[in-house]
Design an enzyme around this catalytic site. Sequence first.
Site, mmCIF file in Angstrom:
data_model
loop_
_atom_site.group_PDB
_atom_site.id
_atom_site.type_symbol
_atom_site.label_atom_id
_atom_site.label_comp_id
_atom_site.label_asym_id
_atom_site.label_seq_id
_atom_site.Cartn_x
_atom_site.Cartn_y
_atom_site.Cartn_z
ATOM 1 C CE1 TYR A 66 -5.246 -1.486 -4.628
ATOM 2 C CE2 TYR A 66 -5.451 -3.995 -4.498
ATOM 3 C CZ TYR A 66 -5.070 -2.714 -3.808
ATOM 4 O OH TYR A 66 -5.264 -2.598 -2.430
ATOM 5 C CE LYS A 84 -3.828 0.384 -1.331
ATOM 6 N NZ LYS A 84 -4.348 -0.209 -0.279
ATOM 7 C CB VAL A 102 0.132 -5.712 4.346
ATOM 8 C CG1 VAL A 102 -0.877 -5.117 5.038
ATOM 9 C CG2 VAL A 102 0.026 -5.919 2.829
ATOM 10 C CB SER A 157 -0.899 -0.018 1.068
ATOM 11 O OG SER A 157 -1.964 -0.982 0.904
ATOM 12 C CE1 TYR A 184 -4.698 1.494 4.479
ATOM 13 C CE2 TYR A 184 -3.049 0.470 5.818
ATOM 14 C CZ TYR A 184 -3.347 0.936 4.716
ATOM 15 O OH TYR A 184 -2.777 0.488 3.487
HETATM 16 N N1 GLN Z 1 -2.333 -6.066 -1.374
HETATM 17 C C1 GLN Z 1 -2.799 -5.548 -0.136
HETATM 18 C C2 GLN Z 1 -4.233 -5.336 -0.470
HETATM 19 O O1 GLN Z 1 -4.832 -5.019 -1.526
HETATM 20 C C3 GLN Z 1 -2.560 -4.102 0.251
HETATM 21 C C4 GLN Z 1 -3.009 -3.743 1.523
HETATM 22 C C5 GLN Z 1 -1.867 -2.948 2.259
HETATM 23 O O2 GLN Z 1 -0.798 -2.931 1.979
HETATM 24 N N2 GLN Z 1 -2.394 -2.387 3.390
HETATM 25 O O3 GLN Z 1 -5.400 -5.980 0.485
#
Ligand code: GLN
Length: 309
Positions: free
Chosen positions: A194, A70, A262, A67, A244
């Site tokens: 994605y 993003k 993650v 993420s 988050y």
């Molecule tokens: N690939 C993970 C997902 O889409 C990314 C989530 C994350 O890094 N928080 O669920």
Amino acid sequence: MEAVTPMQEVLDHINATIGQNPDRGKTASYIPDLANVDLNQFGIAVCLADGREFHAGDALTPFSSQSVSKVFAVALALGKVGDGLWSRVGREPSGLAFDSIMLLERENGRPRNPFINAGAIVTTDTYLAGSTPKEALGGLLRFVRDAAEDSDIHINDAVARGEMETADRNFALAYYMKSHGNLSHDPQLTMGTYCHQCAIDMSCVQLARAGRFLLGGVKGLGPRLVSKTRARRIQALMMTCGHYDGSGDFAFRVGLPGKSGVGGGILAIAPGKASIAVWSPGLNSYGNSKLGTEAMEALAKAQDWSVFN
Ligand code: GLN
């Protein structure tokens, strides 16, 4: 005046203490490529605005940005449609887990922000417009490579495949938004893009360098990739939504805008001062790097970096 400890000493100390903490959290378990990463790794890298760079630990080992990507995706989407993005995604923290579906129903398929999964899927759908997934991902990689001034940044195909095979919940988010007219492409296409976006590998050194596009005015770094206003806004989103339902806690402890993934990576910006990347694959209960958060907290404290100064 208090003597300032040299940056390399600060990073070495963080690596030798926090980096070696036996209480390391847990790796993400949904795909083997993340679950099987050696939990004992820790890296940290800092790019200062004057062009100097420092790193310690496993800062040259590539990891899955997940993420953290993003941040680059939202910059790309804003470059493409400008403020038009905000008709499809909000700018408020969600207070819920990154993959939560709860608010989507209440809020008619418009995700709260571009850093939770639903919002990131809409962001991907936005930069995908008018191109094939391959071209769109090429554009994203170009942005990241330009930002890092490093062409050796790639998408990890095994991770992308694993993401796609386990993306049931993300697909649910995509279909739900499609039912509200908030997805322009076939969910299969948007989700494929994605999942590849999440699978960009970078080391701490590469990520810290890539993050300089938010810093502005870095010595030796080429032309700005985004305007000053846009960089500020992206950092505002990182501050309020980048971790988050742990965003408040990160702001409280670190006091800098940051974005986690993650894979255990975190990118943080000390505005006007530094771009910082840290990586430790073990996660806390919010899905953010446990030792990474602790390291950011220690570094910000040692350097007296905070947006609240
Ligand atoms: N690939 C993970 C997902 O889409 C990314 C989530 C994350 O890094 N928080 O669920």
